[in-house]
Design a protein around this motif. Structure first.
Motif, PDB file in Angstrom:
ATOM      1  N   ARG A 146       0.842  -1.191   0.000  1.00  0.00           N
ATOM      2  CA  ARG A 146       0.000   0.000   0.000  1.00  0.00           C
ATOM      3  C   ARG A 146       0.877   1.242   0.000  1.00  0.00           C
ATOM      4  O   ARG A 146       1.873   1.320   0.721  1.00  0.00           O
ATOM      5  CB  ARG A 146      -0.937   0.001   1.218  1.00  0.00           C
ATOM      6  N   VAL A 147       0.504   2.228  -0.831  1.00  0.00           N
ATOM      7  CA  VAL A 147       1.268   3.470  -0.954  1.00  0.00           C
ATOM      8  C   VAL A 147       0.312   4.636  -0.679  1.00  0.00           C
ATOM      9  O   VAL A 147      -0.246   5.241  -1.606  1.00  0.00           O
ATOM     10  CB  VAL A 147       1.889   3.610  -2.367  1.00  0.00           C
ATOM     11  N   PRO A 148       0.091   4.968   0.599  1.00  0.00           N
ATOM     12  CA  PRO A 148      -0.866   6.038   0.926  1.00  0.00           C
ATOM     13  C   PRO A 148      -0.514   7.387   0.304  1.00  0.00           C
ATOM     14  O   PRO A 148      -1.395   8.194   0.009  1.00  0.00           O
ATOM     15  CB  PRO A 148      -0.814   6.111   2.451  1.00  0.00           C
ATOM     16  N   HIS A 149       0.792   7.621   0.084  1.00  0.00           N
ATOM     17  CA  HIS A 149       1.245   8.907  -0.454  1.00  0.00           C
ATOM     18  C   HIS A 149       1.421   8.844  -1.973  1.00  0.00           C
ATOM     19  O   HIS A 149       2.284   9.530  -2.536  1.00  0.00           O
ATOM     20  CB  HIS A 149       2.572   9.301   0.202  1.00  0.00           C
ATOM     21  N   TYR A 150       0.573   8.062  -2.654  1.00  0.00           N
ATOM     22  CA  TYR A 150       0.751   7.822  -4.087  1.00  0.00           C
ATOM     23  C   TYR A 150       0.740   9.097  -4.914  1.00  0.00           C
ATOM     24  O   TYR A 150       1.364   9.166  -5.973  1.00  0.00           O
ATOM     25  CB  TYR A 150      -0.315   6.850  -4.605  1.00  0.00           C
ATOM     26  N   ARG A 151       0.072  10.153  -4.438  1.00  0.00           N
ATOM     27  CA  ARG A 151       0.024  11.402  -5.199  1.00  0.00           C
ATOM     28  C   ARG A 151       1.389  12.083  -5.269  1.00  0.00           C
ATOM     29  O   ARG A 151       1.627  12.922  -6.129  1.00  0.00           O
ATOM     30  CB  ARG A 151      -0.989  12.365  -4.567  1.00  0.00           C
ATOM     31  N   ASP A 152       2.266  11.730  -4.349  1.00  0.00           N
ATOM     32  CA  ASP A 152       3.565  12.388  -4.266  1.00  0.00           C
ATOM     33  C   ASP A 152       4.677  11.616  -4.969  1.00  0.00           C
ATOM     34  O   ASP A 152       5.827  12.051  -4.955  1.00  0.00           O
ATOM     35  CB  ASP A 152       3.958  12.580  -2.790  1.00  0.00           C
ATOM     36  N   LEU A 153       4.365  10.469  -5.565  1.00  0.00           N
ATOM     37  CA  LEU A 153       5.403   9.657  -6.194  1.00  0.00           C
ATOM     38  C   LEU A 153       5.985  10.349  -7.424  1.00  0.00           C
ATOM     39  O   LEU A 153       5.260  10.907  -8.238  1.00  0.00           O
ATOM     40  CB  LEU A 153       4.840   8.299  -6.610  1.00  0.00           C
ATOM     41  N   SER A 154       7.283  10.289  -7.546  1.00  0.00           N
ATOM     42  CA  SER A 154       7.963  10.823  -8.731  1.00  0.00           C
ATOM     43  C   SER A 154       7.988   9.751  -9.817  1.00  0.00           C
ATOM     44  O   SER A 154       7.794   8.559  -9.525  1.00  0.00           O
ATOM     45  CB  SER A 154       9.395  11.213  -8.379  1.00  0.00           C
ATOM     46  N   PHE A 176       5.969  -4.569  -8.950  1.00  0.00           N
ATOM     47  CA  PHE A 176       4.678  -4.093  -8.472  1.00  0.00           C
ATOM     48  C   PHE A 176       3.984  -3.252  -9.544  1.00  0.00           C
ATOM     49  O   PHE A 176       4.607  -2.389 -10.164  1.00  0.00           O
ATOM     50  CB  PHE A 176       4.846  -3.238  -7.213  1.00  0.00           C
ATOM     51  N   ASN A 177       2.690  -3.504  -9.726  1.00  0.00           N
ATOM     52  CA  ASN A 177       1.843  -2.699 -10.611  1.00  0.00           C
ATOM     53  C   ASN A 177       0.862  -1.937  -9.741  1.00  0.00           C
ATOM     54  O   ASN A 177       0.100  -2.534  -8.993  1.00  0.00           O
ATOM     55  CB  ASN A 177       1.101  -3.573 -11.608  1.00  0.00           C
ATOM     56  N   ARG A 178       0.867  -0.592  -9.864  1.00  0.00           N
ATOM     57  CA  ARG A 178       0.101   0.239  -8.931  1.00  0.00           C
ATOM     58  C   ARG A 178      -1.311   0.512  -9.429  1.00  0.00           C
ATOM     59  O   ARG A 178      -1.513   0.866 -10.590  1.00  0.00           O
ATOM     60  CB  ARG A 178       0.840   1.571  -8.693  1.00  0.00           C
ATOM     61  N   VAL A 179      -2.274   0.358  -8.529  1.00  0.00           N
ATOM     62  CA  VAL A 179      -3.662   0.777  -8.746  1.00  0.00           C
ATOM     63  C   VAL A 179      -3.972   1.788  -7.641  1.00  0.00           C
ATOM     64  O   VAL A 179      -4.246   1.423  -6.505  1.00  0.00           O
ATOM     65  CB  VAL A 179      -4.640  -0.404  -8.666  1.00  0.00           C
ATOM     66  N   THR A 180      -3.868   3.053  -7.957  1.00  0.00           N
ATOM     67  CA  THR A 180      -4.064   4.149  -6.996  1.00  0.00           C
ATOM     68  C   THR A 180      -3.109   3.966  -5.813  1.00  0.00           C
ATOM     69  O   THR A 180      -1.918   4.147  -5.965  1.00  0.00           O
ATOM     70  CB  THR A 180      -5.545   4.267  -6.559  1.00  0.00           C
ATOM     71  N   ASP A 181      -3.605   3.556  -4.649  1.00  0.00           N
ATOM     72  CA  ASP A 181      -2.723   3.443  -3.475  1.00  0.00           C
ATOM     73  C   ASP A 181      -2.314   2.001  -3.190  1.00  0.00           C
ATOM     74  O   ASP A 181      -1.698   1.720  -2.159  1.00  0.00           O
ATOM     75  CB  ASP A 181      -3.406   4.030  -2.231  1.00  0.00           C
TER      76      ASP A 181
END
Length: 326
Positions: A92-100, A112-117
């Motif tokens: 889980r990536v709660p800060h997904y909006r901040d990923l570069s 890993f394949n990301r779906v939102t968080d």
């Protein structure tokens, strides 16, 4: 006499009184009334509802016969099973909006394949299923058999081969609940999914024939037959979670039967609700308000119609909680 409500249902009844909250309450009561009067219900799943673990409530809806047929994307078909066998490896990536962009690439390189968080682990999820479903596909082809995409998934689940990998309580898998009931599933555009891509790769390598997988046209003809047989009496309701092909494909069965097969007595859908964040003014089919569907021969003037303009990951579990009297 109204039934005694449990905690969550009572909270909804007391506090969800206006705006989208009231629409949620109205839609839930309409769904409940539809079932009480003998109606059947289709639920359609778009987006990433399986990765959002909607199975925690949807599986019980299936077990309690509060859904009669499901239409879903290929992603929702497979991602519930992926969560069943690989949950502990999800990230889980709660800060997904901040990923570069660099951090996104690092997730890819890490498998890993990301779906939102939420990040789905490729090796533990996709590849774990691949070796089992590949055998089922190839065995079918060798026997000269053809099945629909969800039927292959049901075979894999019911074989018991995946039990060794279970990482969640299996009662929270909606696909397992559906397989155990042999619930009808429509999965239009299955090719647009990881397993669909994998199947296509085997075809390109000459290891499988495309005809071993039944097509979307065969889903539509099967659905047409099912609708004719199940639309008597109170009829079939349509509960749409999100938009896209999961909803647009099956709702068209009514105008097809009426206009193209000239079955002039075929009933319209007898209840309609959509949970949507889509905006009508952009020309969106997914965001079209229910009345627009009257002009397409899908709903009638007096069909109960509801739209909840909100987040389906919040709204759908609450409506299911009402129906399950949680």
């Amino acid at each position: 006499m109204s039934k005694e409500r449990n905690t969550i249902s009572k909270f909804i009844e007391e506090h969800y009184l206006h705006f989208n909250a009231a629409a949620l309450m109205d839609a839930a009561k309409g769904y409940e009334k539809h079932l009480e009067e003998g109606g059947k219900m289709m639920i359609t799943l778009a987006g990433a509802m399986s990765t959002a673990e909607l199975g925690k409530s949807l599986a019980e809806m299936i077990r309690q016969d509060k859904v009669d047929i499901i239409s879903c994307t290929g992603a929702n078909l497979e991602e519930d099973i992926m969560n069943l066998v690989a949950h502990n490896s999800y990230k889980r990536v709660p800060h997904y909006r901040d990923l570069s962009p660099q951090e996104e690439r690092e997730l890819l390189d890490g498998g890993f394949n990301r779906v939102t968080d939420t990040c789905i682990p490729e090796e533990e999820a996709f590849r774990r299923l691949q070796k089992h479903i590949e055998k089922i596909w190839k065995d079918a082809e060798a026997a000269g058999e053809r099945f629909l995409p969800h039927e292959y998934m049901y075979k894999m689940l019911l074989s018991g081969d995946l039990e060794q990998y279970y990482e969640i309580d299996p009662k929270n898998s909606w696909m397992l609940a559906a397989a155990e009931k042999n619930l009808p599933i429509i999965c239009p555009g299955w090719e647009d999914s990881t397993m669909g891509n994998i199947f296509a790769s085997y075809c390109m390598k000459g290891e499988l024939k495309p005809t071993t997988m039944k097509s979307g046209i065969e889903y539509m003809t099967w659905l047409a037959d099912w609708y004719v047989k199940n639309s008597e009496g109170k009829g079939v309701g349509f509960f749409q979670i999100g938009g896209g092909i999961a909803g647009d494909f099956p709702i068209c069965v009514v105008p097809m039967l009426y206009q193209d097969l000239e079955m002039e007595d075929i009933p319209f859908w007898s209840y309609f609700c959509q949970i949507s964040d889509s905006t009508t003014s952009y020309g969106s089919y997914s965001g079209a308000v229910p009345n627009e569907k009257i002009t397409w021969g899908k709903l009638d003037i007096d069909t109960p119609k509801f739209i909840v303009e909100s987040d389906a990951t919040i709204v759908a579990p609450l409506i299911f909680a009402w129906l399950l009297n949680y």
